[in-house]
Scaffold this motif. Structure first.
Motif, PDB file in Angstrom:
ATOM      1  N   ASP A   1       0.844  -1.189   0.000  1.00 38.93           N
ATOM      2  CA  ASP A   1       0.000   0.000   0.000  1.00 38.93           C
ATOM      3  C   ASP A   1       0.882   1.243   0.000  1.00 38.93           C
ATOM      4  O   ASP A   1       2.101   1.160   0.144  1.00 38.93           O
ATOM      5  CB  ASP A   1      -0.904  -0.005   1.228  1.00 38.93           C
ATOM      6  CG  ASP A   1      -2.187   0.808   1.009  1.00 38.93           C
ATOM      7  OD1 ASP A   1      -2.269   1.525  -0.016  1.00 38.93           O
ATOM      8  OD2 ASP A   1      -3.077   0.721   1.862  1.00 38.93           O
ATOM      9  N   THR A   2       0.228   2.380  -0.177  1.00 37.76           N
ATOM     10  CA  THR A   2       0.885   3.671   0.013  1.00 37.76           C
ATOM     11  C   THR A   2       0.408   4.259   1.337  1.00 37.76           C
ATOM     12  O   THR A   2      -0.487   3.714   1.988  1.00 37.76           O
ATOM     13  CB  THR A   2       0.546   4.631  -1.142  1.00 37.76           C
ATOM     14  OG1 THR A   2      -0.883   4.807  -1.205  1.00 37.76           O
ATOM     15  CG2 THR A   2       1.024   4.060  -2.476  1.00 37.76           C
ATOM     16  N   HIS A   3       1.008   5.371   1.742  1.00 40.55           N
ATOM     17  CA  HIS A   3       0.637   6.033   3.004  1.00 40.55           C
ATOM     18  C   HIS A   3       0.680   5.030   4.172  1.00 40.55           C
ATOM     19  O   HIS A   3      -0.204   5.009   5.026  1.00 40.55           O
ATOM     20  CB  HIS A   3      -0.748   6.671   2.901  1.00 40.55           C
ATOM     21  CG  HIS A   3      -0.865   7.657   1.773  1.00 40.55           C
ATOM     22  ND1 HIS A   3      -0.482   8.971   1.864  1.00 40.55           N
ATOM     23  CD2 HIS A   3      -1.307   7.481   0.489  1.00 40.55           C
ATOM     24  CE1 HIS A   3      -0.686   9.590   0.713  1.00 40.55           C
ATOM     25  NE2 HIS A   3      -1.185   8.697  -0.146  1.00 40.55           N
ATOM     26  N   VAL A   4       1.723   4.215   4.189  1.00 42.38           N
ATOM     27  CA  VAL A   4       1.832   3.150   5.187  1.00 42.38           C
ATOM     28  C   VAL A   4       2.315   3.737   6.512  1.00 42.38           C
ATOM     29  O   VAL A   4       3.296   4.486   6.544  1.00 42.38           O
ATOM     30  CB  VAL A   4       2.810   2.057   4.714  1.00 42.38           C
ATOM     31  CG1 VAL A   4       3.015   0.994   5.779  1.00 42.38           C
ATOM     32  CG2 VAL A   4       2.290   1.432   3.422  1.00 42.38           C
ATOM     33  N   PRO A   5       1.650   3.417   7.607  1.00 43.87           N
ATOM     34  CA  PRO A   5       2.081   3.947   8.907  1.00 43.87           C
ATOM     35  C   PRO A   5       3.329   3.217   9.424  1.00 43.87           C
ATOM     36  O   PRO A   5       3.635   2.101   9.012  1.00 43.87           O
ATOM     37  CB  PRO A   5       0.885   3.675   9.813  1.00 43.87           C
ATOM     38  CG  PRO A   5       0.244   2.462   9.219  1.00 43.87           C
ATOM     39  CD  PRO A   5       0.426   2.590   7.733  1.00 43.87           C
ATOM     40  N   GLU A   6       4.022   3.869  10.321  1.00 43.67           N
ATOM     41  CA  GLU A   6       5.173   3.282  11.001  1.00 43.67           C
ATOM     42  C   GLU A   6       4.747   2.851  12.401  1.00 43.67           C
ATOM     43  O   GLU A   6       4.130   3.618  13.135  1.00 43.67           O
ATOM     44  CB  GLU A   6       6.307   4.304  11.104  1.00 43.67           C
ATOM     45  CG  GLU A   6       7.481   3.870  11.935  1.00 43.67           C
ATOM     46  CD  GLU A   6       8.392   2.903  11.210  1.00 43.67           C
ATOM     47  OE1 GLU A   6       9.203   2.238  11.869  1.00 43.67           O
ATOM     48  OE2 GLU A   6       8.299   2.826   9.963  1.00 43.67           O
ATOM     49  N   TYR A   7       5.073   1.609  12.750  1.00 42.38           N
ATOM     50  CA  TYR A   7       4.802   1.122  14.103  1.00 42.38           C
ATOM     51  C   TYR A   7       6.115   1.078  14.878  1.00 42.38           C
ATOM     52  O   TYR A   7       7.084   0.436  14.457  1.00 42.38           O
ATOM     53  CB  TYR A   7       4.187  -0.274  14.062  1.00 42.38           C
ATOM     54  CG  TYR A   7       2.740  -0.293  13.647  1.00 42.38           C
ATOM     55  CD1 TYR A   7       1.721  -0.087  14.574  1.00 42.38           C
ATOM     56  CD2 TYR A   7       2.383  -0.507  12.318  1.00 42.38           C
ATOM     57  CE1 TYR A   7       0.386  -0.087  14.197  1.00 42.38           C
ATOM     58  CE2 TYR A   7       1.051  -0.522  11.931  1.00 42.38           C
ATOM     59  CZ  TYR A   7       0.062  -0.314  12.873  1.00 42.38           C
ATOM     60  OH  TYR A   7      -1.265  -0.322  12.489  1.00 42.38           O
ATOM     61  N   LEU A   8       6.150   1.797  15.983  1.00 43.32           N
ATOM     62  CA  LEU A   8       7.284   1.715  16.891  1.00 43.32           C
ATOM     63  C   LEU A   8       7.006   0.558  17.842  1.00 43.32           C
ATOM     64  O   LEU A   8       6.113   0.637  18.686  1.00 43.32           O
ATOM     65  CB  LEU A   8       7.459   3.025  17.656  1.00 43.32           C
ATOM     66  CG  LEU A   8       7.584   4.285  16.780  1.00 43.32           C
ATOM     67  CD1 LEU A   8       7.746   5.533  17.643  1.00 43.32           C
ATOM     68  CD2 LEU A   8       8.762   4.150  15.812  1.00 43.32           C
ATOM     69  N   TYR A   9       7.725  -0.504  17.645  1.00 44.94           N
ATOM     70  CA  TYR A   9       7.474  -1.789  18.287  1.00 44.94           C
ATOM     71  C   TYR A   9       6.101  -2.296  17.841  1.00 44.94           C
ATOM     72  O   TYR A   9       5.718  -2.092  16.696  1.00 44.94           O
ATOM     73  CB  TYR A   9       7.636  -1.690  19.810  1.00 44.94           C
ATOM     74  CG  TYR A   9       9.074  -1.438  20.200  1.00 44.94           C
ATOM     75  CD1 TYR A   9       9.987  -2.474  20.219  1.00 44.94           C
ATOM     76  CD2 TYR A   9       9.529  -0.151  20.480  1.00 44.94           C
ATOM     77  CE1 TYR A   9      11.322  -2.253  20.543  1.00 44.94           C
ATOM     78  CE2 TYR A   9      10.856   0.087  20.801  1.00 44.94           C
ATOM     79  CZ  TYR A   9      11.747  -0.973  20.824  1.00 44.94           C
ATOM     80  OH  TYR A   9      13.064  -0.750  21.131  1.00 44.94           O
ATOM     81  N   GLY A  10       5.376  -2.969  18.663  1.00 47.14           N
ATOM     82  CA  GLY A  10       4.121  -3.570  18.218  1.00 47.14           C
ATOM     83  C   GLY A  10       4.313  -5.017  17.798  1.00 47.14           C
ATOM     84  O   GLY A  10       5.423  -5.445  17.449  1.00 47.14           O
ATOM     85  N   ARG A  11       3.225  -5.762  17.794  1.00 50.88           N
ATOM     86  CA  ARG A  11       3.259  -7.203  17.483  1.00 50.88           C
ATOM     87  C   ARG A  11       2.330  -7.508  16.316  1.00 50.88           C
ATOM     88  O   ARG A  11       1.176  -7.086  16.303  1.00 50.88           O
ATOM     89  CB  ARG A  11       2.827  -7.996  18.717  1.00 50.88           C
ATOM     90  CG  ARG A  11       2.746  -9.498  18.477  1.00 50.88           C
ATOM     91  CD  ARG A  11       2.167 -10.191  19.695  1.00 50.88           C
ATOM     92  NE  ARG A  11       1.973 -11.624  19.456  1.00 50.88           N
ATOM     93  CZ  ARG A  11       1.302 -12.438  20.261  1.00 50.88           C
ATOM     94  NH1 ARG A  11       0.757 -11.949  21.377  1.00 50.88           N
ATOM     95  NH2 ARG A  11       1.185 -13.711  19.968  1.00 50.88           N
TER      96      ARG A  11
END
Length: 475
Positions: free
Chosen positions: A270-280
């Motif tokens: 996809d585009t506009h993909v979010p960034e996850y700081l850590y997470g599972r």
């Protein structure tokens, strides 16, 4: 179809083989930063001592050279175990691909041999060779260490982006082109990222020892020098490493998009993909925990929020890391970036105080952070290797051979027994290493207690060349 069945029901040997390899790699890599970078740090201190006529600097260089030799001996043991494990645990890979990428291991072996000779000459030269001759004979040492790193990174980068061969009808490599097999698309970014990481880590580890001494009240010239030179090298390397880290992440984005998706736990392209700081990441593609930053992953990957990021589902489940493996790669990648960001702040603190006041920081908190930085940088190195290896799963040779196809046919029970034996041996080896270092420290402190932190009257470089040591000369 056969391969898919193998992945659905992996061989019983997979778990013990992977566990043993992970353990030995994680253990060996603790020693690697000192093996690669301590020769350079020692020679910088040695050169400083000669240029300034500073006997304390020469004493530090001589003591560090002794640590370098002990560390090298231990590294030879753990490195040899790893070399045997490639053949014992992964015969499928070595049998099919050894002719293609084995040159890297050959280069590393020659580098080890050369480094052993050079270390022997350098150690012997103290008090036996003229000062200039001794220093010049030590200059090849850092290059020999870099050559060893060249060999192992060439092999690993080939596993990530295999090149330099064609496959025959049976799927076996032919027409091997050695130069293309060595200089793969990932070699440059991986090699320089690794080398700078070794300089950075070794600098913080060595400086951390003297930071602890500083916190305990040992604020003499000996501890000031022992802290300043390695910490300055590490501080200079830290922003460079941050840029190189960003560069290699971008190369992974282009050359190994599925690994990048695992590192960033991106499920769908996809585009506009979010960034996850850590997470599972869960098997259904959902993410729990962590901090979600909208569009940031696309921006980091391509500098624009509409950058398309390949997701894990772009390939069949059999060709990508599992949700658990992706979570591990993501966690270690984020930890590496987090530690690197902290080291940037520490280096900036050091630089600002030095540029404004031309002295070391006075705050005890700075030295507490400097002491922690050594351990943290080793953790970051471990995290980097975990990210590299776990993110490539299920491939041992990316898109050419799976881990399940490479593993040995030896019974799992025998592998578990061998793993237990390796643990016992490593506990003994690392325990011996620690005992030797502590005894060296005690002996040096006793020597310093009798004459202060200064060396004795005769500087290490001014004794009779090739002659016997004079009475009362330092150990």
């Amino acid at each position: 179809m056969h391969t898919v069945l193998m992945l659905a029901d992996p061989p019983a040997q997979m778990l013990p083989a992977r566990s043993q390899m992970a353990f030995t790699l994680a253990s060996h890599i603790i020693l690697v930063p000192l093996g690669v970078a301590l020769p350079l740090i020692t020679l910088i201190m040695h050169g400083y001592g000669l240029r300034r006529g500073d006997e304390t600097a020469l004493l530090l260089a001589r003591r560090w050279s002794a640590v370098m030799a002990v560390q090298f001996a231990i590294g030879i043991v753990t490195g040899t175990v790893l070399s045997f494990e490639f053949g014992l645990l992964w015969p499928g890979m070595m049998g099919r691909w050894g002719d293609v990428f084995g040159i890297g291991f050959g280069v590393e072996a020659w580098a080890f041999f050369l480094e052993a000779v050079l270390i022997g000459v350098y150690l012997y030269g103290w008090r036996r060779l003229p000062a200039r001759t001794h220093f010049l004979l030590g200059l090849p040492l850092p290059f020999a260490a870099l050559l060893g790193a060249f060999g192992i990174i060439a092999a690993n980068s080939w596993m990530n982006t295999p090149r330099g061969f064609t496959l025959d009808a049976a799927g076996n490599p032919t027409d091997v082109k050695i130069w293309k097999a060595i200089f793969t698309p990932m070699f440059g970014p991986q090699y320089w990222h690794f080398v700078v990481a070794m300089f950075l880590t070794a600098g913080y580890v060595v400086a951390g020892v003297y930071a602890v001494g500083w916190l305990r009240g040992r604020r003499d010239h000996y501890h000031r020098l022992g802290f300043t030179i390695p910490f300055t090298l590490a501080a200079v390397c830290t922003p460079v490493q941050f840029v190189l880290g960003d560069s290699i992440a971008r190369q992974v984005f282009h050359k190994q998009p599925v690994k990048f998706a695992a590192m960033e736990i991106v499920w769908k392209t996809d585009t506009h993909v979010p960034e996850y700081l850590y997470g599972r990441l869960h098997p259904d593609g959902t993410v729990s925990g962590g901090i979600k930053v909208p569009q940031l992953d696309s921006i980091l990957a391509g500098f624009r929020p509409d950058t398309k990021v390949t997701g894990l589902t772009s390939v069949p489940a059999s060709d990508r890391p599992t949700a658990a493996e992706a979570t591990i790669a993501h966690f270690t990648f984020d930890s590496m970036v987090f530690i690197g960001s902290g080291l940037i702040l520490l280096a900036l603190w050091y630089a600002l105080v030095w540029l404004r006041r031309r002295r070391l920081p006075a705050s005890a908190w700075f030295y507490r952070c400097a002491a922690i930085a050594g351990v943290a940088s080793v953790v970051a190195v471990e995290c980097g290797w975990i990210t590299t290896e776990v993110g490539r799963q299920p491939w041992i040779v990316y898109q050419n051979m799976r881990v399940a196809e490479a593993v040995t046919s030896t019974r799992a029970s025998s592998l578990w027994l061998m793993f237990a034996l390796v643990i016992v041996v490593y506990v003994f080896v690392f325990g011996s290493f620690l005992v030797v270092l502590l005894k060296m420290r005690t002996r040096w402190r006793e020597a310093d207690a009798t004459g202060g932190p200064r060396p004795p009257r005769e500087a290490p470089e001014t004794d009779t060349p090739y002659g016997p040591r004079s009475a009362g000369s330092p150990r």
